[in-house]
Design a protein around this motif. Structure first.
Motif, PDB file in Angstrom:
ATOM      1  N   ARG A   9     -47.302 -34.997 -27.554  1.00 38.91           N
ATOM      2  CA  ARG A   9     -46.436 -34.058 -28.240  1.00 38.91           C
ATOM      3  C   ARG A   9     -47.216 -33.264 -29.285  1.00 38.91           C
ATOM      4  NH1 ARG A   9     -43.459 -30.575 -28.731  1.00 38.91           N
ATOM      5  NH2 ARG A   9     -41.385 -30.505 -29.650  1.00 38.91           N
ATOM      6  N   PHE A  33     -47.086 -24.889 -13.447  1.00 33.49           N
ATOM      7  CA  PHE A  33     -47.561 -23.787 -14.284  1.00 33.49           C
ATOM      8  C   PHE A  33     -47.965 -24.299 -15.659  1.00 33.49           C
ATOM      9  CE2 PHE A  33     -45.739 -20.572 -11.466  1.00 33.49           C
ATOM     10  CZ  PHE A  33     -44.740 -21.289 -10.824  1.00 33.49           C
ATOM     11  N   TYR A  35     -48.325 -22.597 -19.501  1.00 35.29           N
ATOM     12  CA  TYR A  35     -48.130 -21.467 -20.399  1.00 35.29           C
ATOM     13  C   TYR A  35     -48.575 -21.881 -21.802  1.00 35.29           C
ATOM     14  CZ  TYR A  35     -44.888 -19.293 -17.001  1.00 35.29           C
ATOM     15  OH  TYR A  35     -44.317 -18.715 -15.892  1.00 35.29           O
ATOM     16  N   GLN A  37     -47.530 -20.642 -25.879  1.00 38.37           N
ATOM     17  CA  GLN A  37     -46.533 -19.869 -26.592  1.00 38.37           C
ATOM     18  C   GLN A  37     -46.966 -19.704 -28.032  1.00 38.37           C
ATOM     19  OE1 GLN A  37     -42.522 -21.530 -26.930  1.00 38.37           O
ATOM     20  NE2 GLN A  37     -41.659 -19.483 -26.721  1.00 38.37           N
ATOM     21  N   GLY A  40     -44.614 -14.186 -31.826  1.00 43.75           N
ATOM     22  CA  GLY A  40     -44.824 -12.755 -31.635  1.00 43.75           C
ATOM     23  C   GLY A  40     -45.432 -12.376 -30.299  1.00 43.75           C
ATOM     24  N   LEU A  41     -45.998 -13.363 -29.588  1.00 43.20           N
ATOM     25  CA  LEU A  41     -46.634 -13.066 -28.302  1.00 43.20           C
ATOM     26  C   LEU A  41     -45.853 -13.630 -27.127  1.00 43.20           C
ATOM     27  CD1 LEU A  41     -50.373 -13.715 -29.210  1.00 43.20           C
ATOM     28  CD2 LEU A  41     -49.180 -11.520 -29.077  1.00 43.20           C
ATOM     29  N   GLY A  42     -44.915 -14.520 -27.413  1.00 43.37           N
ATOM     30  CA  GLY A  42     -44.104 -15.074 -26.344  1.00 43.37           C
ATOM     31  C   GLY A  42     -44.868 -16.062 -25.482  1.00 43.37           C
ATOM     32  N   LEU A  43     -44.350 -16.283 -24.287  1.00 42.81           N
ATOM     33  CA  LEU A  43     -44.954 -17.203 -23.327  1.00 42.81           C
ATOM     34  C   LEU A  43     -45.946 -16.451 -22.453  1.00 42.81           C
ATOM     35  CD1 LEU A  43     -41.735 -19.078 -22.330  1.00 42.81           C
ATOM     36  CD2 LEU A  43     -43.876 -20.252 -22.820  1.00 42.81           C
ATOM     37  N   LEU A  45     -48.859 -16.869 -19.340  1.00 43.94           N
ATOM     38  CA  LEU A  45     -49.269 -17.735 -18.252  1.00 43.94           C
ATOM     39  C   LEU A  45     -50.784 -17.920 -18.251  1.00 43.94           C
ATOM     40  CD1 LEU A  45     -48.367 -19.280 -15.684  1.00 43.94           C
ATOM     41  CD2 LEU A  45     -48.667 -17.125 -14.438  1.00 43.94           C
ATOM     42  N   MET A  88     -48.834 -23.794 -28.917  1.00 37.25           N
ATOM     43  CA  MET A  88     -47.936 -24.692 -28.187  1.00 37.25           C
ATOM     44  C   MET A  88     -48.213 -24.486 -26.703  1.00 37.25           C
ATOM     45  SD  MET A  88     -45.412 -26.857 -27.900  1.00 37.25           S
ATOM     46  CE  MET A  88     -44.094 -26.894 -29.119  1.00 37.25           C
ATOM     47  N   LEU A  90     -47.135 -25.359 -22.836  1.00 33.30           N
ATOM     48  CA  LEU A  90     -45.962 -25.764 -22.071  1.00 33.30           C
ATOM     49  C   LEU A  90     -46.286 -25.809 -20.588  1.00 33.30           C
ATOM     50  CD1 LEU A  90     -43.458 -23.537 -24.019  1.00 33.30           C
ATOM     51  CD2 LEU A  90     -43.239 -26.001 -23.825  1.00 33.30           C
ATOM     52  N   PHE A 101     -39.268 -27.020 -17.858  1.00 36.94           N
ATOM     53  CA  PHE A 101     -40.408 -27.180 -18.755  1.00 36.94           C
ATOM     54  C   PHE A 101     -40.511 -28.608 -19.266  1.00 36.94           C
ATOM     55  CE2 PHE A 101     -42.205 -23.029 -19.588  1.00 36.94           C
ATOM     56  CZ  PHE A 101     -41.232 -22.171 -19.117  1.00 36.94           C
ATOM     57  N   GLY A 102     -41.737 -29.019 -19.531  1.00 33.37           N
ATOM     58  CA  GLY A 102     -41.967 -30.232 -20.291  1.00 33.37           C
ATOM     59  C   GLY A 102     -41.660 -29.981 -21.761  1.00 33.37           C
ATOM     60  N   SER A 103     -41.775 -31.013 -22.566  1.00 35.43           N
ATOM     61  CA  SER A 103     -41.421 -30.901 -23.982  1.00 35.43           C
ATOM     62  C   SER A 103     -42.486 -30.198 -24.817  1.00 35.43           C
ATOM     63  CB  SER A 103     -41.140 -32.287 -24.570  1.00 35.43           C
ATOM     64  OG  SER A 103     -42.250 -33.128 -24.352  1.00 35.43           O
TER      65      SER A 103
ATOM     66  N   LYS B  42     -38.551 -26.670 -29.882  1.00 38.37           N
ATOM     67  CA  LYS B  42     -38.295 -27.308 -28.580  1.00 38.37           C
ATOM     68  C   LYS B  42     -38.801 -26.425 -27.456  1.00 38.37           C
ATOM     69  CE  LYS B  42     -35.915 -30.709 -30.412  1.00 38.37           C
ATOM     70  NZ  LYS B  42     -36.458 -32.099 -30.401  1.00 38.37           N
ATOM     71  N   SER B  43     -38.800 -26.963 -26.252  1.00 38.63           N
ATOM     72  CA  SER B  43     -39.231 -26.188 -25.095  1.00 38.63           C
ATOM     73  C   SER B  43     -38.043 -25.438 -24.496  1.00 38.63           C
ATOM     74  CB  SER B  43     -39.869 -27.112 -24.054  1.00 38.63           C
ATOM     75  OG  SER B  43     -38.947 -28.078 -23.602  1.00 38.63           O
ATOM     76  N   PRO B  44     -38.300 -24.395 -23.716  1.00 39.73           N
ATOM     77  CA  PRO B  44     -37.203 -23.618 -23.108  1.00 39.73           C
ATOM     78  C   PRO B  44     -36.395 -24.449 -22.127  1.00 39.73           C
ATOM     79  CG  PRO B  44     -39.265 -22.389 -23.063  1.00 39.73           C
ATOM     80  CD  PRO B  44     -39.611 -23.780 -23.455  1.00 39.73           C
ATOM     81  N   LEU B  98     -43.208 -16.977 -13.119  1.00 37.90           N
ATOM     82  CA  LEU B  98     -42.196 -16.397 -13.995  1.00 37.90           C
ATOM     83  C   LEU B  98     -42.850 -15.556 -15.072  1.00 37.90           C
ATOM     84  CD1 LEU B  98     -39.438 -19.074 -14.691  1.00 37.90           C
ATOM     85  CD2 LEU B  98     -39.326 -17.027 -13.267  1.00 37.90           C
ATOM     86  N   PHE B 100     -41.989 -13.809 -18.640  1.00 31.95           N
ATOM     87  CA  PHE B 100     -40.992 -13.965 -19.702  1.00 31.95           C
ATOM     88  C   PHE B 100     -40.988 -12.775 -20.645  1.00 31.95           C
ATOM     89  CE2 PHE B 100     -39.393 -18.292 -19.427  1.00 31.95           C
ATOM     90  CZ  PHE B 100     -40.282 -18.870 -18.547  1.00 31.95           C
ATOM     91  N   GLY B 101     -39.804 -12.450 -21.141  1.00 37.39           N
ATOM     92  CA  GLY B 101     -39.714 -11.591 -22.298  1.00 37.39           C
ATOM     93  C   GLY B 101     -40.047 -12.396 -23.544  1.00 37.39           C
ATOM     94  N   LYS B 102     -40.169 -11.715 -24.672  1.00 35.79           N
ATOM     95  CA  LYS B 102     -40.546 -12.406 -25.901  1.00 35.79           C
ATOM     96  C   LYS B 102     -39.358 -13.078 -26.580  1.00 35.79           C
ATOM     97  CE  LYS B 102     -44.626  -9.618 -26.709  1.00 35.79           C
ATOM     98  NZ  LYS B 102     -45.332  -8.647 -27.588  1.00 35.79           N
TER      99      LYS B 102
END
Lengths: 110, 110
Positions: A9, A33, A35, A37, A40-43, A45, A88, A90, A101-103, B42-44, B98, B100-102
């Motif tokens: 974690r 997959f 990712y 996170q 401001g940049l999001g997820l 890949l 982070m 994921l 998704f995993g935690s 948390k995760s999505p 996938l 993703f959006g932000k």
């Protein structure tokens, strides 16, 4: 329910270390997959895999590699950790009907 | 670069109101569309999927898809403080991954 398990974690590593992030899913999914996170940049890949031994680069593969020796396990490897890889991470598993998704693993590189 | 655009928010609605979240995407070839909810730290978590034009309802949630306009939306009826989270729109890319959006941050005020 599909379960995606990430081994850690929280993780703190030193610059230059080789880091392994493990992900295991229990639903026999072919697609997995990784990712990252960031605020401001999001997820974004990093890598993905559609089958054992197969891997495809995502949008930001530099500094990372992956391993998929068994269908249920997809590992992300940071070859030489750097501070800009603090994030982070994921893992996700699934198919066209959606991904679970995993935690998440919050990695800090110092 | 295929993109998914969302207003970052925050979107603030009073308890009991309808929250409307919007998303546009650039790839006309996208076939599957998803809404994820992510609580802080948390995760999505997948809450809705939609594959064809029109509306899809699940409890208090309704997803709407308009492929001609490349537009996806999520309506949350009777919003509750527990709905306060970041909502991520995701669409399938050409390789089945996938995109993703932000995310849009939703705040439901009691």
């Amino acid at each position: 329910d599909v379960k995606v398990t990430q081994s850690s974690r929280y993780l703190v590593k030193r610059t230059g270390e080789k880091v392994f992030l493990e992900c295991v899913q229990d639903m026999d999914h072919e697609n997995m997959f990784w990712y990252r996170q960031d605020p401001g940049l999001g997820l974004r890949l990093i890598y993905f895999s559609y089958d054992v031994k197969m891997k495809e680069k995502g949008d930001i593969p530099e500094g990372y590699s992956v391993s998929r020796e068994k269908k249920e396990r997809f590992s992300l490897i940071l070859e030489s950790a750097s501070t800009n890889q603090t994030s982070m991470y994921l893992c996700a598993s699934g198919f066209y009907y959606g991904y679970t998704f995993g935690s998440g693993t919050r990695l800090t590189v110092v | 670069q295929k993109e998914v655009e969302q207003n970052s928010g925050p979107l603030s609605v009073p308890e009991g109101a309808i929250a409307s979240l919007n998303c546009t995407y650039s790839d006309r070839g996208s076939q599957s569309f998803f809404w994820y909810r992510q609580y802080s730290g948390k995760s999505p978590e997948l809450i809705m999927s939609i594959y064809s034009n029109g509306d899809k309802e699940d409890g208090r949630f309704t997803a709407q898809l308009n492929k001609a306009s490349q537009y996806v939306s999520l309506l949350i009826r009777d919003s509750q403080p527990s709905d306060s989270a970041t909502y991520l729109c995701a669409v399938t890319g050409s390789q089945g991954n996938l995109i993703f959006g932000k995310g849009t941050k939703l705040s439901v005020k009691p």
